[in-house]
Design an enzyme around this catalytic site. Structure first.
Site, PDB file in Angstrom:
ATOM      1  CG  HIS A 153      -1.596  -1.255   1.513  1.00  0.00           C
ATOM      2  ND1 HIS A 153      -2.915  -1.645   0.912  1.00  0.00           N
ATOM      3  CD2 HIS A 153      -1.475  -2.431   2.069  1.00  0.00           C
ATOM      4  CE1 HIS A 153      -3.362  -2.826   1.238  1.00  0.00           C
ATOM      5  NE2 HIS A 153      -2.356  -3.166   1.983  1.00  0.00           N
ATOM      6  CB  SER A 274      12.269  23.409 -14.113  1.00  0.00           C
ATOM      7  OG  SER A 274      11.579  24.701 -14.135  1.00  0.00           O
ATOM      8  CE  LYS A 280      10.151  21.002 -10.650  1.00  0.00           C
ATOM      9  NZ  LYS A 280       9.229  20.083 -10.459  1.00  0.00           N
ATOM     10  CD  GLU A 287       8.069  12.904 -14.971  1.00  0.00           C
ATOM     11  OE1 GLU A 287       7.150  13.635 -15.396  1.00  0.00           O
ATOM     12  OE2 GLU A 287       9.091  13.538 -14.392  1.00  0.00           O
TER      13      GLU A 287
END
Ligand code: ARG
Length: 455
Positions: A153, A274, A280, A287
């Site tokens: 979980h 970024s 960043k 992704e």
């Protein structure tokens, strides 16, 4: 190519919806391979002459060179790759080119080309899956004893090791590999010679063409040969399952690289910055592995849907098999390469992982097991006692090892000092020696097993 009974050519929209050359040109190598095998067989059985064959061989070879060099003008009025190559062949060598299509149809031709294309893709992807497995094993070998939290979980469950976690993916990928190989075996029968749908009256030798193209033999039913695409469906299913595995790891990398977790770091080469937030370091490759899985899974559902309503045999709907198959193969190849590259790039933060491995009362099961072993308590009772100790520790803001023996004895008077020996994450991991368990000795054994298998 088929205009004999037609007074007029197709309308512009007919031509546009009909044409597949924009995407099936990818199969030009397979189309030429198939035509060469067919022509050689035609000559062997005496349907065409040796001179015709020589001209066809020369012509197809030249066309192959032209396409490879980018010197072939594909013509969308010629619909597809089959007609483009055949028309050019006849342009080049005349009469002999027009004899090539004897005893075959585009229906068995396209089925053959697709099987050849998918088979090549399977071989390429199988090699890449193996490489990805090696990358996972490589991380595991260095981290058989590196503690990290095991989750259920996504909540802290029990301590495990980074090595054990990596080896879980090796097992998944090994099944992906065997799915590819199984699908390849079933795919490996040659539909060429099924012709339009019923076979042909020409004395063709389907065993010869099958052998020449590296198939185990010819398909046994001509209708099935031109009507079936389950080889492509199986391929897409294997791709989708493999991509789904990679996507789960990608999701973990997204989580692990978040500074709140800080389990691993990806370097400059495998992240992006970024344009507005200078701090960043985004895990875009992970992704995109996760994201591309959507289109791969979509290709499977797409083709299942195309096929589900088709009465036998061939229908033009089946031309829609190609883009999804090509795209899935190319996307999975990218996902496998990117995953292997991230694995070889990532730097685990051992302190962060070890710290997290002990958080969240992750050794509570070890405490319960201790009660069972040392006090002969039934497990259900041990679970309850441990739950009370966890609640107590939580209220005091300490972990289980932070309770004193006296505080434990307030809950269970028979507790002894030896319980503290099972409360560390390292002791917990080391104790799980059941076959396939987390214990570093087990993980090292599995690493060795796979290193030998993959050597
Ligand atoms: N481009 C077609 C396809 O991919 C080739 C087969 C055409 N057959 C036909 N009967 N029109 O399906």
């Amino acid at each position: 190519m088929w205009g004999g009974r037609y007074a007029e050519g197709p309308s512009a929209i007919m031509a546009e919806i009909n044409a597949s050359i924009g995407f099936d040109r990818k199969m030009w190598r397979q189309d030429i391979r198939g035509s060469l095998a067919h022509a050689r067989m035609l000559a062997q059985v005496g349907i065409i002459t040796a001179e015709d064959l020589a001209a066809i061989e020369r012509g197809l070879e030249q066309i192959g060179q032209d396409i490879a060099a980018g010197n072939f003008a594909f013509d969308s009025t010629l619909e597809d790759i089959h007609l483009n190559i055949e028309a050019r062949l006849t342009e080049r060598i005349g009469e002999a080119g027009k004899r090539l299509h004897t005893g075959r149809s585009r229906n068995d031709q396209v089925a053959t080309d697709m099987r050849l294309w998918v088979r090549d893709a399977m071989d390429g992807l199988a090699g890449q899956i193996e490489d990805c497995m090696r990358a996972f094993v490589g991380v595991a070998a260095a981290h058989t004893a590196t503690l990290m939290p095991g989750f259920t979980h996504l909540q802290p469950a029990q301590p495990t090791t980074l090595g054990h976690h990596m080896m879980a993916y090796v097992e998944m990928l090994s099944r992906d590999l065997s799915r590819m190989r199984d699908a390849r075996n079933r795919l490996n029968e040659c539909p060429l010679g099924a012709a339009a749908l019923c076979g042909t009256g020409f004395p063709i030798d389907r065993h010869a063409t099958a052998a020449a193209l590296g198939f185990a033999g010819p398909t046994r039913n001509s209708l099935d040969s031109v009507a079936s695409r389950d080889f492509a469906l199986e391929f897409l299913a294997a791709c989708a399952i493999c991509a789904t595995h990679l996507s789960r790891f990608a999701e973990e990398l997204v989580i692990w690289t978040n500074p709140s977790f800080g389990f691993v770091k990806l370097g400059d080469g495998m992240t992006t910055g970024s344009s507005i937030m200078p701090q960043k370091r985004n895990p875009d490759a992970a992704e995109l592995v996760r994201g591309k899985t959507g289109r791969i899974n979509g290709a499977l559902v797409g083709l299942l849907t195309v096929m589900k309503g088709l009465a036998l045999t061939y229908a033009k709907d089946m031309q829609e098999d190609k883009e999804g198959v090509f795209d899935a193969a190319e996307s999975l190849a990218l996902c496998l390469a990117a995953t292997a590259a991230m694995l070889r790039d990532m730097k685990p933060n051992l302190n962060r992982m070890a710290e997290a491995a002990g958080a969240g009362f992750s050794t509570a099961t070890d405490l319960a097991d201790w009660l069972v072993r040392e006090l002969k308590m039934p497990f259900r009772d041990a679970h309850h006692v441990t739950g009370r100790l966890v609640a107590q520790a939580e209220a005091m803001g300490v972990d289980l090892a932070g309770l004193t023996l006296r505080e434990m004895q307030a809950v269970e008077p028979r507790m002894t000092e030896s319980v503290f020996g099972v409360l560390t994450p390292a002791a917990s991991a080391a104790s799980r020696t059941s076959f396939g368990g987390t214990a570093p000795v087990n993980v090292a054994m599995m690493v060795q097993y796979w290193q030998e298998k993959l050597a």
